[in-house]
Design a protein around this motif. Sequence first.
Motif, mmCIF file in Angstrom:
data_model
loop_
_atom_site.group_PDB
_atom_site.id
_atom_site.type_symbol
_atom_site.label_atom_id
_atom_site.label_comp_id
_atom_site.label_asym_id
_atom_site.label_seq_id
_atom_site.Cartn_x
_atom_site.Cartn_y
_atom_site.Cartn_z
ATOM 1 N N TYR A 1 -9.764 4.083 2.150
ATOM 2 C CA TYR A 1 -8.565 3.431 2.623
ATOM 3 C C TYR A 1 -8.315 3.940 4.038
ATOM 4 O O TYR A 1 -7.839 3.295 5.004
ATOM 5 C CB TYR A 1 -7.455 3.902 1.813
ATOM 6 N N LYS B 1 -0.842 4.364 -1.319
ATOM 7 C CA LYS B 1 -1.854 5.016 -0.919
ATOM 8 C C LYS B 1 -1.449 5.618 0.368
ATOM 9 O O LYS B 1 -1.688 6.873 0.654
ATOM 10 C CB LYS B 1 -2.824 3.969 -0.469
ATOM 11 N N PHE C 1 0.840 -1.273 0.016
ATOM 12 C CA PHE C 1 0.057 0.066 0.027
ATOM 13 C C PHE C 1 0.741 1.332 -0.052
ATOM 14 O O PHE C 1 0.344 2.377 0.335
ATOM 15 C CB PHE C 1 -0.760 0.023 1.242
ATOM 16 N N ASP D 1 -11.519 6.590 -3.159
ATOM 17 C CA ASP D 1 -10.577 5.711 -2.723
ATOM 18 C C ASP D 1 -9.510 5.834 -1.477
ATOM 19 O O ASP D 1 -9.688 4.926 -0.764
ATOM 20 C CB ASP D 1 -9.597 5.671 -3.961
ATOM 21 N N LEU D 2 -9.184 7.122 -1.634
ATOM 22 C CA LEU D 2 -8.181 7.612 -0.337
ATOM 23 C C LEU D 2 -9.269 7.537 1.135
ATOM 24 O O LEU D 2 -8.843 7.124 2.038
ATOM 25 C CB LEU D 2 -7.737 8.748 -0.549
#
Length: 379
Positions: free
Chosen positions: A114, A93, A90, A110-111
Motif C-alpha cells: 500500500y 491503512k 483507506f 499488505d502495508l
Amino acid sequence: MGEHKNPYPGENNTGHFWDDESDVRELNNRPPRWYMWALYIGTISIVIYALYFPTIPWFGEHNKGSANWTAITEMEESVQQLEDYRETKFADKEKAIADSSLEEIVLNDDLREYAVKTAKVLFGDNCAACHGAGGQGNDGFPVLADDDWVFGGTLAQINTTITHGKKGNMPGKGMLGNLTDPEMEKLTDYVMGLSQGKKDPAGQVLYMKGMCMACHGPTGKPTAPTAANLTDGIWRFKADDQRASVLRTIKHGVNKFGDANTQNAEMPAFGQSGVINATQLKKLVVYVHQLGGGVKVIPPTPAEFLPVEAKGGSFDAIIAAAEANYKKALDVNMAWRDTGKMIKEAKKTKDVALAKAANKQAVNALAQAAVADIASPRF
Ligand code: HEC
Ligand code: HEC
C-alpha cells in the motif's frame, strides 16, 4: 434580369431569377416562427451564459461570472472528492501507516504494498523532477534505484536524508587547498582508474596529499556514508565527459561556497517543508527503500524464540530458566532429548553446573530454531 418581366407578378418574390425557366427565384417571406423563437432564445441564452460564466476579458484577465466557476476550482473539487473517497476507503491503512514504524511497514506485505503504491504519485509530484520518474537519476542528481548510496540505504538513513535534506560538502583542490593544477590532472586520472580497478602508486601519493581519504576512505570506498564511492563506476556527477566532471569536482569541490564552478548538490528537507505530511514522508521512505537498493530489514526475533533469562545465580533460578527454555524449544520443535534428561538429573543432584549446561543447550536450540525460521525468505 431587370429587363425580364416578372412571370409571377402576384407572388411575394424579389424579382431575382436564377435560371432560364424562372423556376429558381428568391421569395420575400417571413422566416418560420420556430426559427425566430430559436433565434430569440439563443440570443437570450448567450446573455445569461455570459453573465453566469467567466466570458468577458476584464482588465488583463476576465470577469468572474455570477457562478464564480473556473475550470481550476472544478478540478480542485473533483480532486477533493477523490481524496475524501480515498480517505474513507483507506482510512484503516492510512492509520496503520501512521502508527507503524518504518520497519514494521516494510515487514508487512499488505502495508508495504500500500505504501509503495500510494507513494508513486507522491514521488512523481515531489521527487521525479530531480531523481527521474523511477528514481533512475539525472545528471547531477543521484540514482535512488540502486544500492550505491552516498548517505546510506537503511530505512533510518533514507528517512534522515528525506526529512532533513542533504548538502554534501567537498573542498576544492584537496582538503588543504594545496593541490596544483598538474597534480589535479594526475589525480583525476587516478580517480578514473579507481573505477576500473587500476592502482597507480603516484596517484595514491596525491590522493594522500589531498587528504581525500578523510571522506572517501583509504581506497576510494567510504567506510561511512559521508561521500561518493569512487571505485564502483557509478558517477554521482555523471556527465558525457566523465573525466572533465571528475576534474571539476576535484578542482571546485561540492557545494563549495563562493566557487561558481562548484558541483551543486542539495537535497531539499521535506520533513520541514510542509509540502508533505508525516505519513506521506513515511510512504516515500519505504518507496525509495523498495526501489531496489534498500538495505534489507532483518525482522526482530519473534517472542517464541526469545530465551528466558535466569533470575539470579541460584540453583532454583537456573533450573527454572532451563525448564522454561526447554519447554519453549519443544514448542518450536527444536529441543534435544538430552536436555530433558539433564534437567531431571540436575534436579536430583542439585548440580548447578549441570543445570547451567541444560539451560545453555535449550537456549542454543531456541537460537537454532529462530535462524531456521528467518532463513525462510522474508526481505
Ligand atoms: C531539487 C532537486 C531534488 C528534489 C526535488 C529531490 N531531491 Fe533527493 N537529492 C537531490 C540531490 C542533489 C541529492 C544529493 C545531495 C548531495 O549529494 O549532497 C539528493 C539525494 C537524495 C537521497 C540520498 C541518495 C543517496 O545516495 O544517499 C535520497 C534518498 C533522496 N534524495 C530522496 C528524495 C526523495 C524521496 C525526494 C522527493 C520527496 C527527493 N529526493 C527530491 C535533489 C533532489
Ligand atoms: C570533506 C570531505 C571530502 C573530501 C576531503 C574529499 N571529498 Fe570528494 N566528495 C565528497 C562529497 C560529500 C562528495 C559528493 C557526494 C554527494 O554529495 O553526492 C564528493 C564527490 C567526489 C567526486 C564525485 C564522484 C562522482 O561520483 O561523481 C569525486 C571525483 C571526488 N569527490 C574526489 C575527491 C578527491 C580526489 C579528493 C581529494 C583531493 C576528495 N574528493 C576529497 C567529500 C569529500
